[in-house]
Design a protein around this motif. Structure first.
Motif, PDB file in Angstrom:
ATOM      1  N   ARG A   1       0.838  -1.205   0.000  1.00 13.93           N
ATOM      2  CA  ARG A   1       0.000   0.000   0.000  1.00 13.93           C
ATOM      3  C   ARG A   1       0.868   1.248   0.000  1.00 13.93           C
ATOM      4  O   ARG A   1       0.575   2.221  -0.704  1.00 13.93           O
ATOM      5  N   LYS A   2       1.921   1.223   0.783  1.00  9.95           N
ATOM      6  CA  LYS A   2       2.802   2.390   0.874  1.00  9.95           C
ATOM      7  C   LYS A   2       3.559   2.610  -0.438  1.00  9.95           C
ATOM      8  O   LYS A   2       3.927   3.737  -0.756  1.00  9.95           O
ATOM      9  N   LEU A   3       3.776   1.544  -1.200  1.00  8.28           N
ATOM     10  CA  LEU A   3       4.483   1.663  -2.468  1.00  8.28           C
ATOM     11  C   LEU A   3       3.584   2.189  -3.586  1.00  8.28           C
ATOM     12  O   LEU A   3       4.041   2.384  -4.712  1.00  8.28           O
ATOM     13  N   ASP A   4       2.308   2.382  -3.287  1.00  8.15           N
ATOM     14  CA  ASP A   4       1.348   2.942  -4.249  1.00  8.15           C
ATOM     15  C   ASP A   4       1.206   2.066  -5.490  1.00  8.15           C
ATOM     16  O   ASP A   4       1.084   2.554  -6.610  1.00  8.15           O
ATOM     17  N   LEU A   5       1.192   0.763  -5.270  1.00  6.38           N
ATOM     18  CA  LEU A   5       0.933  -0.164  -6.371  1.00  6.38           C
ATOM     19  C   LEU A   5      -0.575  -0.237  -6.631  1.00  6.38           C
ATOM     20  O   LEU A   5      -1.381  -0.003  -5.728  1.00  6.38           O
ATOM     21  N   LYS A   6      -0.953  -0.577  -7.860  1.00  2.00           N
ATOM     22  CA  LYS A   6      -2.354  -0.580  -8.251  1.00  2.00           C
ATOM     23  C   LYS A   6      -2.771  -1.961  -8.759  1.00  2.00           C
ATOM     24  O   LYS A   6      -1.973  -2.698  -9.347  1.00  2.00           O
ATOM     25  N   ILE A   7      -4.054  -2.269  -8.543  1.00  2.00           N
ATOM     26  CA  ILE A   7      -4.614  -3.491  -9.109  1.00  2.00           C
ATOM     27  C   ILE A   7      -4.575  -3.398 -10.633  1.00  2.00           C
ATOM     28  O   ILE A   7      -4.916  -2.374 -11.222  1.00  2.00           O
ATOM     29  N   GLY A   8      -4.146  -4.467 -11.272  1.00  3.35           N
ATOM     30  CA  GLY A   8      -4.063  -4.499 -12.729  1.00  3.35           C
ATOM     31  C   GLY A   8      -2.676  -4.203 -13.261  1.00  3.35           C
ATOM     32  O   GLY A   8      -2.406  -4.434 -14.451  1.00  3.35           O
ATOM     33  N   GLU A   9      -1.784  -3.695 -12.401  1.00  2.74           N
ATOM     34  CA  GLU A   9      -0.412  -3.446 -12.841  1.00  2.74           C
ATOM     35  C   GLU A   9       0.376  -4.758 -12.872  1.00  2.74           C
ATOM     36  O   GLU A   9       0.032  -5.716 -12.172  1.00  2.74           O
ATOM     37  N   ILE A  10       1.428  -4.776 -13.677  1.00  2.00           N
ATOM     38  CA  ILE A  10       2.249  -5.976 -13.841  1.00  2.00           C
ATOM     39  C   ILE A  10       3.644  -5.708 -13.287  1.00  2.00           C
ATOM     40  O   ILE A  10       4.315  -4.767 -13.713  1.00  2.00           O
ATOM     41  N   VAL A  11       4.052  -6.516 -12.330  1.00  2.00           N
ATOM     42  CA  VAL A  11       5.404  -6.424 -11.781  1.00  2.00           C
ATOM     43  C   VAL A  11       6.349  -7.149 -12.732  1.00  2.00           C
ATOM     44  O   VAL A  11       6.282  -8.376 -12.885  1.00  2.00           O
ATOM     45  N   HIS A  12       7.223  -6.394 -13.370  1.00  2.00           N
ATOM     46  CA  HIS A  12       8.115  -6.945 -14.393  1.00  2.00           C
ATOM     47  C   HIS A  12       9.471  -7.352 -13.803  1.00  2.00           C
ATOM     48  O   HIS A  12       9.980  -8.451 -14.072  1.00  2.00           O
ATOM     49  N   LYS A  13      10.050  -6.477 -12.970  1.00  4.53           N
ATOM     50  CA  LYS A  13      11.352  -6.769 -12.360  1.00  4.53           C
ATOM     51  C   LYS A  13      11.331  -6.399 -10.885  1.00  4.53           C
ATOM     52  O   LYS A  13      10.660  -5.442 -10.483  1.00  4.53           O
ATOM     53  N   VAL A  14      12.104  -7.165 -10.111  1.00  4.27           N
ATOM     54  CA  VAL A  14      12.273  -6.904  -8.684  1.00  4.27           C
ATOM     55  C   VAL A  14      13.765  -6.814  -8.406  1.00  4.27           C
ATOM     56  O   VAL A  14      14.510  -7.778  -8.660  1.00  4.27           O
ATOM     57  N   ASN A  15      14.194  -5.650  -7.918  1.00  2.73           N
ATOM     58  CA  ASN A  15      15.624  -5.432  -7.668  1.00  2.73           C
ATOM     59  C   ASN A  15      16.470  -5.750  -8.898  1.00  2.73           C
ATOM     60  O   ASN A  15      17.551  -6.344  -8.806  1.00  2.73           O
ATOM     61  N   GLY A  16      15.915  -5.372 -10.069  1.00  3.69           N
ATOM     62  CA  GLY A  16      16.632  -5.564 -11.326  1.00  3.69           C
ATOM     63  C   GLY A  16      16.535  -6.939 -11.908  1.00  3.69           C
ATOM     64  O   GLY A  16      17.105  -7.212 -12.976  1.00  3.69           O
ATOM     65  N   ILE A  17      15.808  -7.870 -11.251  1.00  2.00           N
ATOM     66  CA  ILE A  17      15.706  -9.252 -11.711  1.00  2.00           C
ATOM     67  C   ILE A  17      14.312  -9.481 -12.311  1.00  2.00           C
ATOM     68  O   ILE A  17      13.294  -9.205 -11.660  1.00  2.00           O
ATOM     69  N   ALA A  18      14.234  -9.980 -13.521  1.00  2.00           N
ATOM     70  CA  ALA A  18      12.955 -10.286 -14.155  1.00  2.00           C
ATOM     71  C   ALA A  18      12.283 -11.437 -13.412  1.00  2.00           C
ATOM     72  O   ALA A  18      12.933 -12.425 -13.044  1.00  2.00           O
ATOM     73  N   VAL A  19      10.981 -11.303 -13.178  1.00  2.00           N
ATOM     74  CA  VAL A  19      10.236 -12.325 -12.440  1.00  2.00           C
ATOM     75  C   VAL A  19       9.049 -12.792 -13.268  1.00  2.00           C
ATOM     76  O   VAL A  19       8.387 -12.004 -13.939  1.00  2.00           O
ATOM     77  N   ARG A  20       8.781 -14.092 -13.207  1.00  2.00           N
ATOM     78  CA  ARG A  20       7.658 -14.680 -13.935  1.00  2.00           C
ATOM     79  C   ARG A  20       6.781 -15.548 -13.033  1.00  2.00           C
ATOM     80  O   ARG A  20       5.798 -16.102 -13.481  1.00  2.00           O
TER      81      ARG A  20
ATOM     82  N   VAL B   1       7.497  -1.722 -12.812  1.00  2.00           N
ATOM     83  CA  VAL B   1       6.089  -2.059 -12.978  1.00  2.00           C
ATOM     84  C   VAL B   1       5.573  -1.534 -14.310  1.00  2.00           C
ATOM     85  O   VAL B   1       5.921  -0.422 -14.733  1.00  2.00           O
ATOM     86  N   VAL B   2       4.735  -2.329 -14.968  1.00  2.00           N
ATOM     87  CA  VAL B   2       4.025  -1.877 -16.162  1.00  2.00           C
ATOM     88  C   VAL B   2       2.616  -1.485 -15.719  1.00  2.00           C
ATOM     89  O   VAL B   2       1.857  -2.335 -15.239  1.00  2.00           O
ATOM     90  N   ASP B   3       2.263  -0.203 -15.840  1.00  2.00           N
ATOM     91  CA  ASP B   3       0.972   0.244 -15.342  1.00  2.00           C
ATOM     92  C   ASP B   3      -0.156  -0.142 -16.291  1.00  2.00           C
ATOM     93  O   ASP B   3       0.072  -0.761 -17.348  1.00  2.00           O
ATOM     94  N   VAL B   4      -1.386   0.236 -15.947  1.00  2.00           N
ATOM     95  CA  VAL B   4      -2.559  -0.186 -16.715  1.00  2.00           C
ATOM     96  C   VAL B   4      -2.596   0.449 -18.098  1.00  2.00           C
ATOM     97  O   VAL B   4      -3.371   0.022 -18.965  1.00  2.00           O
ATOM     98  N   ASN B   5      -1.792   1.478 -18.322  1.00  2.00           N
ATOM     99  CA  ASN B   5      -1.713   2.114 -19.638  1.00  2.00           C
ATOM    100  C   ASN B   5      -0.555   1.579 -20.474  1.00  2.00           C
ATOM    101  O   ASN B   5      -0.272   2.100 -21.554  1.00  2.00           O
ATOM    102  N   GLY B   6       0.150   0.565 -19.948  1.00  2.00           N
ATOM    103  CA  GLY B   6       1.253  -0.027 -20.680  1.00  2.00           C
ATOM    104  C   GLY B   6       2.563   0.716 -20.541  1.00  2.00           C
ATOM    105  O   GLY B   6       3.528   0.418 -21.255  1.00  2.00           O
ATOM    106  N   GLN B   7       2.619   1.683 -19.610  1.00  2.00           N
ATOM    107  CA  GLN B   7       3.834   2.470 -19.397  1.00  2.00           C
ATOM    108  C   GLN B   7       4.659   1.887 -18.258  1.00  2.00           C
ATOM    109  O   GLN B   7       4.105   1.457 -17.233  1.00  2.00           O
TER     110      GLN B   7
END
Length: 393
Positions: free
Chosen positions: A316-335, A355-361
């Protein structure tokens, strides 16, 4: 006269808590919270919101709207027989057994009016003294029903999309996919003018004011407004707000006909038919749209899609949103979730997410973590198997 009205208004306000629907609304919200928590634990091994989440939304916003509606009803002197109000309460309770989705005023008030009409057609009236004919009552009812439908739409746009409950299910291809359940119950308290002769004998204490030779009471009635919308093809905010705008448009169109019915009474019937059938069409349109579009919350090839965020967690504090895609964590790609939490542990005190937001950015999110907090970040994903408990139970 104004002072007398004010005194009686305040006296009636002090006794508003006796209506059974007031307490029934809280019980209904509590039961809905129990079922929601049970489903969330089944899908994610943790609840998203606590059992009181539905109760928190019952009054705060709808109370102000109820006061505004009360001003309108009192200024216009809208009068309904107590028998009809009791019928609305009974229909509300019966419809609530199916769930929040049938608690639109278009259906609860509309069904009560149809029952009154059926009784009149069969030669029986719920109004013993015939002080108010069904035709005369109908104009007032459709006006109130249109105002309540507009209220429903406004509440949906303001709060209906907040705090949705994530769910997991199987797609037609057998893959695990996600959905969002948006459901709310609001209590809209409205003061109405009631002929004092309609009050039952045991309610002789109810405050009464006199206007000329007629005596009237100010009665508080809690209209329950609810909705439930299962969303699979888009974000909850987009879907619920779109539905809310359609409901408001329907309410306004019905209101225009209701006002015109003061000069052409036949339009009252048109207003009632429009709001009942229109609300059915809005619900059917959403169901049809969802049935013919692919799932939005699915396993992603380029990362992990967020389907839920637990309250009071680092996410919550990181201001993440539902529908966003977490692409990398600490520079490491995650699947997968395993890769996600392994990457978090690379830096136990700090995390940086791409993170890739809901607009693809693409955007970067970063923040501090406390010892051991990487297992309680508070994110829920669509995964075939969950090996981590993502939040506190």
């Amino acid at each position: 006269m104004l002072q007398e009205w004010l005194v009686e208004f305040l006296a009636g306000l002090g006794k508003l808590f006796i209506h059974p629907l007031f307490y029934f609304s809280f019980l209904l919200a509590f039961i809905a919270g129990m079922f929601r928590v049970s489903r969330e634990r089944k899908d994610f091994q943790t609840r998203v919101y606590d059992i009181y989440q539905e109760i928190r939304y019952i009054l705060p916003s709808s109370l102000l709207i109820g006061l505004l509606l009360s001003v309108v009803t009192l200024v216009l002197g809208l009068t309904l027989p107590i028998e009809l109000l009791n019928m609305i309460a009974a229909v509300t309770v019966i419809f609530s057994l199916v769930g929040f989705r049938l608690l639109s005023p278009a259906w609860t008030v509309g069904a009560a009016v149809l029952l009154f009409y059926a009784a009149e057609t069969l030669g029986y009236s719920f109004i013993p003294d015939q002080a108010l004919s069904f035709e005369g009552m109908l104009v007032t009812v459709v006006l109130l029903m249109a105002l309540l439908v507009i209220t429903e739409g406004l509440l949906m746009i303001k709060q209906g999309w907040q705090g949705t409950s994530p769910r997991l299910t199987k797609s037609p291809r057998g893959l695990k996919v996600g959905m969002q359940l948006a459901q709310r119950l609001w209590l809209v308290p409205v003061f109405m003018v009631l002929p004092a002769g309609d009050l039952p004998s045991f309610a002789s204490w109810w405050p009464v004011v006199s206007i000329g030779a007629e005596a009237y009471a100010l009665i508080w009635f809690p209209f329950l407004v609810g909705f439930a919308q299962l969303i699979k093809s888009t974000l909850p905010e987009l879907a619920v707000k779109a539905t809310g705008k359609s409901v408001i448009t329907l309410g306004i169109a019905s209101l225009v006909l209701a006002v015109a019915a003061y000069w052409l009474p036949l339009l009252a019937v048109a207003s009632a038919v429009l709001v009942i059938l229109g609300r059915i069409w809005i619900s059917w349109r959403h169901y049809s749209y969802e049935s013919n579009h692919p799932y939005f919350f699915t396993k992603q090839p380029m990362g992990l899609m967020i389907i839920g965020i637990l309250p009071n967690t680092p996410a919550r504090k990181l201001d993440l949103k539902i529908g966003e895609i977490v692409h990398k964590v600490n520079g490491i790609a995650v699947r997968s979730e395993n890769q996600f939490y392994e990457a978090l542990q690379k830096n136990a005190a700090y995390c940086k997410l791409e993170v890739v937001d809901v607009n693809g950015q693409n955007r970067f999110v970063q923040g501090s973590l406390y010892a051991g907090e990487h297992h309680e970040l508070g994110l829920l994903f669509v995964e075939e198997e969950s090996e981590y408990i993502l939040g506190e139970n």
